[in-house]
Design an enzyme around this catalytic site. Structure first.
Site, mmCIF file in Angstrom:
data_model
loop_
_atom_site.group_PDB
_atom_site.id
_atom_site.type_symbol
_atom_site.label_atom_id
_atom_site.label_comp_id
_atom_site.label_asym_id
_atom_site.label_seq_id
_atom_site.Cartn_x
_atom_site.Cartn_y
_atom_site.Cartn_z
ATOM 1 C CG ASP A 80 -0.306 -0.440 2.515
ATOM 2 O OD1 ASP A 80 0.932 -0.332 2.614
ATOM 3 O OD2 ASP A 80 -1.026 -0.870 3.430
ATOM 4 C CG ASN A 149 -9.076 -1.270 11.618
ATOM 5 O OD1 ASN A 149 -8.113 -1.921 11.233
ATOM 6 N ND2 ASN A 149 -9.580 -0.266 10.924
ATOM 7 C CG HIS A 151 -6.010 -2.177 8.568
ATOM 8 N ND1 HIS A 151 -6.137 -0.832 8.849
ATOM 9 C CD2 HIS A 151 -4.701 -2.456 8.806
ATOM 10 C CE1 HIS A 151 -4.974 -0.339 9.210
ATOM 11 N NE2 HIS A 151 -4.086 -1.301 9.203
ATOM 12 C CD GLU A 156 -8.815 1.258 7.443
ATOM 13 O OE1 GLU A 156 -8.666 0.336 8.255
ATOM 14 O OE2 GLU A 156 -8.353 2.400 7.627
#
Ligand code: GLP
Length: 254
Positions: A80, A149, A151, A156
């Site tokens: 990313d 979270n 990811h 996400e």
């Protein structure tokens, strides 16, 4: 029926980093011997800092000819990049990778690929990046960190297993978690990123999920207990046939 995630533990992040680096070195050896043609899939984040430090040490300890041979076969694609940041910005993942491996190991820019965060159209760039990975035969060993979270990359929640490489908005909690590189101010963290999707990640031959630190213990527990679900994108890894989870004692503490 997918194979279970294999678990290996180490007492702390440095020992774990050495273990992960040994696996990356093995993947480089496989490429140098022609046993695998596929490029490496790499990740950034604090979890990976001890990994790349150990990899630099391992490579430095090799005889020069062997080191040069392995490095000549380096070809990697990162997961990313922030939209709006280019390699000249030290907060970009491109700059992070250049500092961690590109410059110290003397890699050519074409050996260390990331999405271009400065591309005029991030969606077009995401498609170009996915096509470059496909043209290289897909990913071999994919290194992953784990977001608090759930990811992986910047997938996400909620996120399905068929998501493709694309431009995504970043959650407030992710911008908070990554604010350290931006003077501690989450509002300065870019609000979009280009990320590989779960589809490209799940197509990798092998996956190494690396998790360290007490702050990741709750999400790791959820991951180990949850069936695959869009609420926890990393849980799609349960559907992959070859995933190793490498975690330190703090992350594994319940
Ligand atoms: C970041 C990155 C991920 C990384 C994860 C964990 O936001 N997009 O690729 O693996 O979140 O980061 P860290 O290792 O800093 O906890």
């Amino acid at each position: 029926m997918a194979a279970p995630i294999r678990l290996a533990g180490e007492p702390g992040p440095e020992a774990l980093g050495r273990r992960v680096a040994a696996r990356l070195l093995g993947a480089l050896r496989d490429r140098a011997r022609g046993l695998s043609q596929r490029p490496l899939g790499l990740a950034t984040g604090r979890t990976m800092e001890p990994v790349y430090a150990a990899l630099r040490d391992d490579l430095a300890a090799l005889p020069g000819a062997e080191r040069r041979e392995l490095l000549a076969h380096w070809h990697s694609f990162n997961l990313d990049e922030y939209v709006g940041l280019g390699p000249a910005d030290p907060r970009s993942f491109a700059a992070t990778m250049a500092a961690a491996v590109g410059e110290p190991l003397g890699l050519a820019p074409a050996q260390l690929c990331l999405p271009d965060g400065l591309a005029a159209d991030p969606e077009v760039e995401a498609q170009r990046y996915a096509a470059a990975i496909a043209a290289a035969g897909g990913l071999g060993l994919q290194l992953l960190g784990l977001g608090s979270n759930g990811h992986v990359g910047f997938n996400e929640p909620p996120c399905g297993p068929d998501s493709r490489c694309r431009c995504v908005p970043l959650c407030a909690s992710t911008r908070q978690a990554n604010a350290g590189a931006f003077g501690g101010d989450p509002s300065r963290v870019p609000n979009q990123a280009i990320t590989l999707g779960m589809a490209e990640i799940l197509q990798a031959e092998r996956i190494l999920l690396v998790v360290t630190g007490a702050a990741k213990a709750p999400v790791l527990r959820r991951l180990l207990q949850s069936p695959p679900s869009a609420d926890l994108p990393a849980s799609w890894l349960h559907n992959h046939p070859c995933v190793s989870l490498l975690a330190d004692a703090d992350a594994l503490a319940s």
